[in-house]
Design a protein around this motif. Structure first.
Motif, PDB file in Angstrom:
ATOM      1  N   MET A  78      -3.918  18.945  13.489  1.00 38.51           N
ATOM      2  CA  MET A  78      -4.499  17.681  13.033  1.00 38.51           C
ATOM      3  C   MET A  78      -3.768  17.177  11.804  1.00 38.51           C
ATOM      4  SD  MET A  78      -6.813  17.122  15.261  1.00 38.51           S
ATOM      5  CE  MET A  78      -7.600  15.689  14.516  1.00 38.51           C
ATOM      6  N   GLY A  79      -3.673  15.866  11.714  1.00 39.95           N
ATOM      7  CA  GLY A  79      -2.985  15.279  10.573  1.00 39.95           C
ATOM      8  C   GLY A  79      -3.699  14.051  10.058  1.00 39.95           C
ATOM      9  N   TRP A  80      -3.400  13.716   8.814  1.00 41.24           N
ATOM     10  CA  TRP A  80      -3.849  12.465   8.209  1.00 41.24           C
ATOM     11  C   TRP A  80      -2.607  11.673   7.809  1.00 41.24           C
ATOM     12  CZ3 TRP A  80      -8.608  10.385   7.973  1.00 41.24           C
ATOM     13  CH2 TRP A  80      -9.702  11.224   8.228  1.00 41.24           C
ATOM     14  N   PHE A  81      -2.625  10.400   8.122  1.00 38.12           N
ATOM     15  CA  PHE A  81      -1.543   9.476   7.788  1.00 38.12           C
ATOM     16  C   PHE A  81      -2.142   8.276   7.068  1.00 38.12           C
ATOM     17  CE2 PHE A  81       2.091  11.180  10.190  1.00 38.12           C
ATOM     18  CZ  PHE A  81       1.442  12.141  10.951  1.00 38.12           C
ATOM     19  N   ARG A  82      -1.275   7.531   6.419  1.00 39.15           N
ATOM     20  CA  ARG A  82      -1.739   6.295   5.795  1.00 39.15           C
ATOM     21  C   ARG A  82      -0.677   5.218   5.945  1.00 39.15           C
ATOM     22  NH1 ARG A  82      -1.941   8.308  -0.540  1.00 39.15           N
ATOM     23  NH2 ARG A  82       0.316   8.573  -0.877  1.00 39.15           N
ATOM     24  N   GLN A  83      -1.151   3.984   5.916  1.00 44.00           N
ATOM     25  CA  GLN A  83      -0.260   2.851   6.072  1.00 44.00           C
ATOM     26  C   GLN A  83      -0.683   1.745   5.130  1.00 44.00           C
ATOM     27  OE1 GLN A  83       0.115   1.474  10.133  1.00 44.00           O
ATOM     28  NE2 GLN A  83       2.079   0.502   9.687  1.00 44.00           N
ATOM     29  N   ALA A  84       0.198   1.424   4.198  1.00 44.10           N
ATOM     30  CA  ALA A  84      -0.034   0.323   3.278  1.00 44.10           C
ATOM     31  C   ALA A  84       0.503  -0.962   3.918  1.00 44.10           C
ATOM     32  CB  ALA A  84       0.662   0.597   1.953  1.00 44.10           C
ATOM     33  N   PRO A  85       0.022  -2.124   3.476  1.00 43.34           N
ATOM     34  CA  PRO A  85       0.462  -3.394   4.063  1.00 43.34           C
ATOM     35  C   PRO A  85       1.980  -3.541   4.008  1.00 43.34           C
ATOM     36  CG  PRO A  85      -1.436  -3.755   2.678  1.00 43.34           C
ATOM     37  CD  PRO A  85      -1.032  -2.328   2.462  1.00 43.34           C
ATOM     38  N   GLY A  86       2.569  -3.862   5.151  1.00 44.25           N
ATOM     39  CA  GLY A  86       4.007  -4.093   5.223  1.00 44.25           C
ATOM     40  C   GLY A  86       4.855  -2.844   5.201  1.00 44.25           C
ATOM     41  N   LYS A  87       4.211  -1.677   5.249  1.00 44.93           N
ATOM     42  CA  LYS A  87       4.969  -0.424   5.185  1.00 44.93           C
ATOM     43  C   LYS A  87       4.715   0.413   6.428  1.00 44.93           C
ATOM     44  CE  LYS A  87       5.236  -0.143   0.153  1.00 44.93           C
ATOM     45  NZ  LYS A  87       5.081   0.738  -1.038  1.00 44.93           N
ATOM     46  N   GLU A  88       5.579   1.392   6.621  1.00 46.22           N
ATOM     47  CA  GLU A  88       5.449   2.262   7.769  1.00 46.22           C
ATOM     48  C   GLU A  88       4.334   3.281   7.535  1.00 46.22           C
ATOM     49  OE1 GLU A  88       8.765   3.935  10.777  1.00 46.22           O
ATOM     50  OE2 GLU A  88       8.788   4.949   8.839  1.00 46.22           O
ATOM     51  N   ARG A  89       3.783   3.770   8.645  1.00 49.77           N
ATOM     52  CA  ARG A  89       2.775   4.814   8.558  1.00 49.77           C
ATOM     53  C   ARG A  89       3.435   6.113   8.077  1.00 49.77           C
ATOM     54  NH1 ARG A  89      -1.434   4.958  13.454  1.00 49.77           N
ATOM     55  NH2 ARG A  89      -1.343   2.769  12.824  1.00 49.77           N
ATOM     56  N   THR A  90       2.836   6.752   7.076  1.00 49.16           N
ATOM     57  CA  THR A  90       3.430   7.947   6.492  1.00 49.16           C
ATOM     58  C   THR A  90       2.461   9.123   6.502  1.00 49.16           C
ATOM     59  OG1 THR A  90       2.782   7.289   4.258  1.00 49.16           O
ATOM     60  CG2 THR A  90       4.967   6.624   4.997  1.00 49.16           C
ATOM     61  N   PHE A  91       3.029  10.295   6.515  1.00 51.98           N
ATOM     62  CA  PHE A  91       2.283  11.541   6.538  1.00 51.98           C
ATOM     63  C   PHE A  91       1.604  11.783   5.190  1.00 51.98           C
ATOM     64  CE2 PHE A  91       1.414  15.817   7.952  1.00 51.98           C
ATOM     65  CZ  PHE A  91       1.557  16.614   6.835  1.00 51.98           C
ATOM     66  N   VAL A  92       0.346  12.229   5.247  1.00 56.76           N
ATOM     67  CA  VAL A  92      -0.377  12.595   4.038  1.00 56.76           C
ATOM     68  C   VAL A  92      -0.635  14.100   4.016  1.00 56.76           C
ATOM     69  CG1 VAL A  92      -2.517  12.314   2.744  1.00 56.76           C
ATOM     70  CG2 VAL A  92      -1.501  10.340   3.911  1.00 56.76           C
ATOM     71  N   ALA A  93      -1.213  14.618   5.086  1.00 56.60           N
ATOM     72  CA  ALA A  93      -1.566  16.037   5.140  1.00 56.60           C
ATOM     73  C   ALA A  93      -1.698  16.465   6.591  1.00 56.60           C
ATOM     74  CB  ALA A  93      -2.867  16.292   4.398  1.00 56.60           C
ATOM     75  N   GLY A  94      -1.489  17.755   6.828  1.00 55.03           N
ATOM     76  CA  GLY A  94      -1.655  18.294   8.167  1.00 55.03           C
ATOM     77  C   GLY A  94      -2.231  19.695   8.094  1.00 55.03           C
ATOM     78  N   ILE A  95      -2.910  20.099   9.162  1.00 50.94           N
ATOM     79  CA  ILE A  95      -3.519  21.421   9.189  1.00 50.94           C
ATOM     80  C   ILE A  95      -3.300  22.026  10.564  1.00 50.94           C
ATOM     81  CG2 ILE A  95      -5.810  20.505   9.819  1.00 50.94           C
ATOM     82  CD1 ILE A  95      -6.972  22.699   7.900  1.00 50.94           C
ATOM     83  N   SER A  96      -2.993  23.304  10.582  1.00 50.71           N
ATOM     84  CA  SER A  96      -2.720  23.984  11.838  1.00 50.71           C
ATOM     85  C   SER A  96      -3.975  24.098  12.689  1.00 50.71           C
ATOM     86  CB  SER A  96      -2.158  25.377  11.551  1.00 50.71           C
ATOM     87  OG  SER A  96      -3.105  26.156  10.848  1.00 50.71           O
ATOM     88  N   ALA A  97      -3.778  24.454  13.951  1.00 46.56           N
ATOM     89  CA  ALA A  97      -4.897  24.516  14.886  1.00 46.56           C
ATOM     90  C   ALA A  97      -5.983  25.486  14.425  1.00 46.56           C
ATOM     91  CB  ALA A  97      -4.377  24.905  16.261  1.00 46.56           C
ATOM     92  N   SER A  98      -5.572  26.591  13.842  1.00 43.53           N
ATOM     93  CA  SER A  98      -6.540  27.589  13.369  1.00 43.53           C
ATOM     94  C   SER A  98      -7.129  27.238  12.017  1.00 43.53           C
ATOM     95  CB  SER A  98      -5.862  28.953  13.277  1.00 43.53           C
ATOM     96  OG  SER A  98      -4.911  28.943  12.231  1.00 43.53           O
TER      97      SER A  98
END
Length: 125
Positions: free
Chosen positions: A34-54
């Motif tokens: 699972m991951g969290w991403f964020r996207q500011a206006p006019g910018k590309e979606r970027t990685f914030v955090a991720g967590i393994s399946a376990s």
């Protein structure tokens, strides 16, 4: 079908905290990174955090290390992002995402298979 339903978000002041929950259904949750991403206006979606399946491994982009915490509850099929010491530059639409490949925590949004609807986080100075 697979659904990732987000809640939380809103308008806060710099230094405040927010928690973003994401509830998953229609998939074998414990088999997905699972991951969290964020996207500011006019910018590309970027990685914030991720967590393994376990849940045993979590990774963060440098700008949020020490302030944000990703966690998951495989029994409840939820993933959350706890955001502390928020800054105006954290303002963006935040998305949770699921990746069926679990050998690595991907930072490229194109590698994720399912997405939440997004939630706005606005941090005022």
């Amino acid at each position: 079908q697979v659904q990732l339903v987000q809640s939380g978000g809103g308008l806060v002041q710099a230094g405040d905290s927010l928690r973003l929950p994401c509830a998953a259904s229609g998939l074998t949750f414990s088999a997905f990174t699972m991951g969290w991403f964020r996207q500011a206006p006019g910018k590309e979606r970027t990685f914030v955090a991720g967590i393994s399946a376990s849940g045993g491994i979590a990774v963060y982009t440098d700008s949020v290390k020490g302030r944000f915490t990703i966690s998951r509850d495989n029994a409840k099929t939820t993933v959350s992002l706890q955001m502390n010491s928020l800054k105006p530059e954290d303002t963006a639409v935040y998305y949770c995402a699921a990746d069926k490949l679990t050998f690595a925590i991907e930072r490229n949004y194109r590698n994720y298979d399912y997405w939440g609807q997004g939630t706005q986080v606005t941090v005022s100075s």
